[in-house]
Design an enzyme around this catalytic site. Structure first.
Site, PDB file in Angstrom:
ATOM      1  N   HIS A 135       0.820  -1.224   0.000  1.00  0.00           N
ATOM      2  CA  HIS A 135       0.000   0.000   0.000  1.00  0.00           C
ATOM      3  C   HIS A 135       0.854   1.275   0.000  1.00  0.00           C
ATOM      4  CE1 HIS A 135      -3.518  -2.408   0.633  1.00  0.00           C
ATOM      5  NE2 HIS A 135      -3.130  -2.828   1.824  1.00  0.00           N
ATOM      6  N   HIS A 174      -6.658  -6.967   0.159  1.00  0.00           N
ATOM      7  CA  HIS A 174      -6.795  -5.543  -0.158  1.00  0.00           C
ATOM      8  C   HIS A 174      -5.984  -5.205  -1.409  1.00  0.00           C
ATOM      9  CE1 HIS A 174      -7.363  -5.775   4.301  1.00  0.00           C
ATOM     10  NE2 HIS A 174      -8.407  -5.043   3.999  1.00  0.00           N
ATOM     11  N   ASP A 289      -4.279 -12.367   4.269  1.00  0.00           N
ATOM     12  CA  ASP A 289      -5.592 -12.076   4.817  1.00  0.00           C
ATOM     13  C   ASP A 289      -6.737 -12.465   3.890  1.00  0.00           C
ATOM     14  OD1 ASP A 289      -4.959 -10.126   3.009  1.00  0.00           O
ATOM     15  OD2 ASP A 289      -5.197  -8.440   4.365  1.00  0.00           O
TER      16      ASP A 289
END
Length: 546
Positions: A135, A174, A289
């Protein structure tokens, strides 16, 4: 060459110093638990262990601005209140006095791994690092990420090793927008991400995380986003009213994306693009995740994303001795059955044996029957060349016969499929990715027999790729039977890929012929009602459509 494991215990030093429910899951135990599991499974000692080094500030500057590097360096001297204030300027980030050291080690671990692989010291490896990186952007921390480890590793591979094509695969739940921003105008880096999206309602809530974000300028087409969108929850919840990140107060309903969805994406999107791109290096941003057990999971089993990858077991290779030429058929059969027993007993994961041309069909027949009677509940046989299916082999659901090299594409039954050998690289890849592997993953065999019979027509790289990719559906249990008229080099190449080495390049890419595409689509249409992995289309806007 083996597998490297790069780690440093100092990466556990940084931790959250104040109360922040959003950031508390980024803790040292994320690292120590993973390492303990590797140790418990006996995997750590099977790897070449490397201690991570700190990346230099010049190496950080391959991706990040000097001002941002200086800002993170300055956190070493800040007090808790100042760290909390600075952290609040970013989205889902916390700083600690050890953050700069930990983050430099995380980058350095990735660089060490790239160097070890490209120098030929190891074949592949795992850098066990924190903080994560995907990120992080040029001048901003984001989503627990401080420096963009994978992006810096890619730039390092380009600058220090002269690479021209790098594939980055990101399977974190994500979207790794930091990697995308860094490379969105760069055609030398292909970025592929599958991630939870929820039509923009899942963190990081970005329009550019959708499928139509494909890069820009010269990098147009080199960003591939596969966003997972929300299926209706068990009580009809509207995902729009739920928080973007998981919480114990208002959990997201199950997304509905499981193993089959990930494998389908792998076969129908990622691998076709990757083969055409033909990367010199693959970097995986391996966030965990998306796995079962994580509160933000789509529901995929931990082994699924990497299931087509190699194992560390070494297959034996059996070859008849020339001095036994008069009894060579029986000798070859004996060695095949010996290898088969060892595979089914779990002593080895895979094997290669050479069979006389005159006995290829008979040897395969016996191998199928022995496999089914000695512990294999489901056996997949991929027969290539002049090999007919044993006439009394029943369609009882325990065996699936796929023939590549038949006269025409035909599904004689749901468990007896034949397709001609395509004449182009693109046609061969389409056959493997759009037919062979979906059938194999749907069937879930305990054992795969790859039989290369007389006049099989495969080039060595094609045969090697088939054997390597079929390791995934069967947990590595593959027995390759090779006609003696094949080149001796083919046996060597097959043994190497079953040992975990990469298959040789297929060479220049050429498109599939219209005839091959049409035959393949017609065959898929016949088989779709029975085999779910072939059922990849859904109505636009319907539940689970991406």
């Amino acid at each position: 060459m083996g597998t490297a494991l790069v780690y440093h215990e100092d990466m556990t030093a940084a931790r959250l110093l104040w109360d922040d429910p959003e950031c508390e899951i980024e803790c040292p135990e994320r690292l120590t638990t993973a390492l303990e599991r590797l140790q418990q499974r006996g995997l750590e000692q099977r790897c070449l262990q490397l201690a991570a080094r700190e990346a230099s500030e010049a190496e950080l500057g391959l991706v990040h601005s000097p001002e941002y590097v200086a800002l993170v360096r300055g956190t070493q001297a800040l007090g808790t209140g100042e760290l909390q204030t600075l952290s609040g300027q970013y989205d889902a980030v916390y700083f600690h006095p050890s953050t700069f050291h930990c983050a430099r080690l995380a980058v350095g671990a990735a660089l060490q791994l790239v160097d070890a692989v490209l120098a030929g010291a190891v074949r592949n490896g795992l850098a066990l690092v924190r903080p994560p990186g995907h990120h992080s952007q040029r001048a901003a921390a984001n989503g627990f990420c401080v420096f963009n480890n994978v992006a810096i590793a890619a730039r390092h591979a380009q600058r220090q090793h002269g690479l021209h094509r790098i594939l980055i695969v990101d399977w974190d739940v994500h979207h790794g927008q930091g990697i995308q921003y860094i490379f969105e105008d760069d055609p030398s880096v292909l970025y592929f991400s599958w991630h939870r999206y929820e039509h923009g309602r899942f963190w990081p809530y970005l329009r550019e995380s959708d499928a139509d974000a494909v890069g820009q300028g010269p990098g147009l087409g080199f960003t591939v986003n596969l966003p997972w969108n929300q299926s209706p929850g068990p009580r009809g919840e509207d995902p729009a009213v739920l928080p973007g990140r998981a919480s114990t107060d208002a959990p997201w309903p199950q997304v509905g994306m499981g193993n089959a969805d990930y494998v389908a994406a792998f076969l129908h999107v990622l691998l076709p693009v990757a083969f055409e791109f033909n990367p010199e290096l693959v970097l995986v941003s391996a966030g965990f995740d998306s796995a079962i057990g994580d509160p933000e999971r789509p529901g995929v089993h931990p082994e699924c994303p990497g299931s087509p990858g190699p194992s560390l077991d070494e297959p034996p290779a059996a070859r008849p001795h020339e001095a036994l030429a008069q009894d060579r058929a029986l000798t070859a059969l004996g060695k095949v059955l010996y290898l088969l027993d060892r595979i089914l007993d779990g002593q080895v994961s895979s094997g290669v044996a050479v069979t006389p041309a005159c006995a290829a069909a008979a040897t395969l027949d016996v191998a199928i029957r022995c496999g089914l009677s000695h512990g294999a509940q489901r056996l997949l046989c991929l027969a290539v060349g002049q090999l007919d299916r044993p006439p009394d082999l029943t369609d009882d659901g325990r065996n699936l016969w796929l023939n590549i090299g038949g006269k025409e594409a035909a599904a004689l039954s749901m468990f007896h499929v034949s397709v001609p050998l395509p004449g182009t690289t693109g046609g061969f890849l389409s056959c493997v990715l759009a037919l062979v592997l979906p059938l194999a993953y749907s069937f879930q065999p305990d054992l795969v027999l790859v039989a290369l019979g007389p006049a099989h027509g495969l080039r060595d790289p094609q045969a090697a790729l088939l054997a390597a990719l079929l390791r995934g559906p069967a947990g590595g249990r593959v027995l390759a039977l090779v006609d003696e008229e094949s080149t001796p080099q083919l046996v060597v190449v097959l043994a190497r890929v079953l040992h975990g080495e990469a298959a040789p390049s297929l060479g220049p890419f050429s498109m599939a012929s219209p005839e091959d595409v049409q035959a393949l689509m017609q065959l898929r249409g016949q088989l779709e009602p029975r085999w779910k992995m072939l059922q990849v289309a859904s109505e636009a806007g319907g539940p689970g459509s991406g």
